[in-house]
Design an enzyme around this catalytic site. Sequence first.
Site, PDB file in Angstrom:
ATOM      1  N   GLN A  49       6.438  -5.894   9.104  1.00 36.84           N
ATOM      2  CA  GLN A  49       5.672  -6.539   8.045  1.00 36.84           C
ATOM      3  C   GLN A  49       6.359  -6.472   6.687  1.00 36.84           C
ATOM      4  O   GLN A  49       6.229  -7.374   5.866  1.00 36.84           O
ATOM      5  CB  GLN A  49       4.274  -5.903   7.933  1.00 36.84           C
ATOM      6  CG  GLN A  49       3.333  -6.263   9.054  1.00 36.84           C
ATOM      7  CD  GLN A  49       3.454  -5.317  10.237  1.00 36.84           C
ATOM      8  OE1 GLN A  49       4.382  -4.509  10.292  1.00 36.84           O
ATOM      9  NE2 GLN A  49       2.536  -5.415  11.173  1.00 36.84           N
ATOM     10  N   ASN A  57     -10.601  -3.845  17.224  1.00 37.53           N
ATOM     11  CA  ASN A  57     -10.534  -4.970  18.151  1.00 37.53           C
ATOM     12  C   ASN A  57     -10.096  -6.251  17.443  1.00 37.53           C
ATOM     13  O   ASN A  57      -9.482  -7.126  18.052  1.00 37.53           O
ATOM     14  CB  ASN A  57     -11.888  -5.185  18.830  1.00 37.53           C
ATOM     15  CG  ASN A  57     -11.776  -5.123  20.350  1.00 37.53           C
ATOM     16  OD1 ASN A  57     -10.715  -4.784  20.891  1.00 37.53           O
ATOM     17  ND2 ASN A  57     -12.858  -5.440  21.041  1.00 37.53           N
ATOM     18  N   CYS A  86       0.821  -1.208   0.000  1.00 37.89           N
ATOM     19  CA  CYS A  86       0.000   0.000   0.000  1.00 37.89           C
ATOM     20  C   CYS A  86       0.858   1.262   0.000  1.00 37.89           C
ATOM     21  O   CYS A  86       0.407   2.329  -0.418  1.00 37.89           O
ATOM     22  CB  CYS A  86      -0.947   0.004   1.188  1.00 37.89           C
ATOM     23  SG  CYS A  86      -0.116  -0.142   2.788  1.00 37.89           S
ATOM     24  N   GLU A 144       8.767  -1.036  11.331  1.00 42.21           N
ATOM     25  CA  GLU A 144       7.700  -2.042  11.290  1.00 42.21           C
ATOM     26  C   GLU A 144       8.202  -3.314  10.611  1.00 42.21           C
ATOM     27  O   GLU A 144       8.969  -3.266   9.645  1.00 42.21           O
ATOM     28  CB  GLU A 144       6.464  -1.481  10.577  1.00 42.21           C
ATOM     29  CG  GLU A 144       6.693  -1.012   9.150  1.00 42.21           C
ATOM     30  CD  GLU A 144       6.402  -2.095   8.135  1.00 42.21           C
ATOM     31  OE1 GLU A 144       5.958  -3.184   8.535  1.00 42.21           O
ATOM     32  OE2 GLU A 144       6.646  -1.858   6.941  1.00 42.21           O
TER      33      GLU A 144
END
Length: 465
Positions: free
Chosen positions: A153, A231, A48, A151
């Site tokens: 990922q 959540n 992205c 990060e």
Amino acid sequence: MRLVVIGVNHKTAPVALRERLALVGEDVAIALEQLEAFTDGSVIVSTCNRTEIYALVPQTLSQSQQAVTSPTVNDVTSPSFISNTSNAALSTNISSAAISAHIVKIKTWLADFKQLSLTEIDPYLYVHRDTHALTHWLRVAAGLDSMILGEPQILGQIKRSVHMAQEQKVLSNQLGWIVDQVFAAAKRVRNETKVGAQAVSLSFAAAKLVTQIFDDLPNRTLLVVAAGEMNRLVATHIAGLGVGRVIICNRNPERAEALAAELRKPGRQVEVRTLQALPQVLAEADIVSSCSGSMDLLIDKTMTLQALKRRRYQPMLMIDLAVPRDIDSTVSRIDDVYLYSVDDLQHVIAGNIEQRRQAAVDAELLVSQLVVEMDRRFQVRQVGKDIQQYRERTHDQVDKLLNESIAKLNAEGASPEDIIAELSRRLTQTLTHAPSKLMRKAAREGDSELLDFVVSGLKDANRGH
């Protein structure tokens, strides 16, 4: 090294353009197949926040491209006796101009593939080459170029991209070697610095809190109050730590079941309850994550005290990500209950981001050192191939001279002494031609450093015999 990277990311291009340049799904396989026609291997990383093409410029370029290349070291050192093949065709070095021309070719291909004009996308594209490309790739893999510093990922995304290139059989041996070096170096950056040590997202911060309070996670129960997106992320991260049981309370049973399906795995029990059952199941929870969007409190002080009593006052961690809050703020005053609101987590994240920025200084220094090491290993690896090719070519020429001499010896009236003397002379010319030519070139151009290096090297070689 011939490595180039061409791409856009969140720093250079707006999201509207990144969307149009994204290479996903079947596009990746098609793109890799097309790139194979004019590269020596490629990897496409498209997320992205970035779309990047990592590629090796072909070792042998077309005749028109070679015409723009400047003379190389092999042009100087290759013996002139090597068949009738041109030095340009044998050279493993490519000029800067030729690489620049090939970069334009890849840019043009990308524009055509995405049905965009090159003039439209070119201002947003960045280009790195050779060790700069290697540095960029390592920074990306280590999370130093990410929107969220450090990060993890992105490393997994690069590994999936490499796997795709392997499946398409477009990952050449040399590019595969570079990939292995990048992965090993990125692992060192993460292990030897703290650039990824601190949580910088709400879900990661929540998971970090769990590990600070509980250690026997397979024996712990997570209660998820509401199954919204936030959540879901928190539950995924906490469950991923090894929590043995998850209870989901939600108004919408379909959404709760969908989340339960994501979290179920061998060794983990996942249950779905109604929101009305919250007072009863609260006592079963060691960890509570709530983010309902309700205008009313879902867990008050009285409910918590009752649950704590039923739990024999075992510690509880409560994470309230909702605004307005789902959990009564006075719960934080209860002993053995650790309550964190979204603001509390934001404060933790802010401090962690600053720690990551400080760690990034060490990480950048380590990246620079690792790139130097990788480049040296690459040069040693490459020169080994060059030496092998040089020896093979020399051996071929020596064989040719030897066969000619044997043929003369077999002829009537031949003088063995004369033939052996001629062979000795021609072998001497053959073996000394390249270094002699190199020394003359160095002297002519005033390169005393190169001249001293060659002369001392030849003297050392002679002493060795």
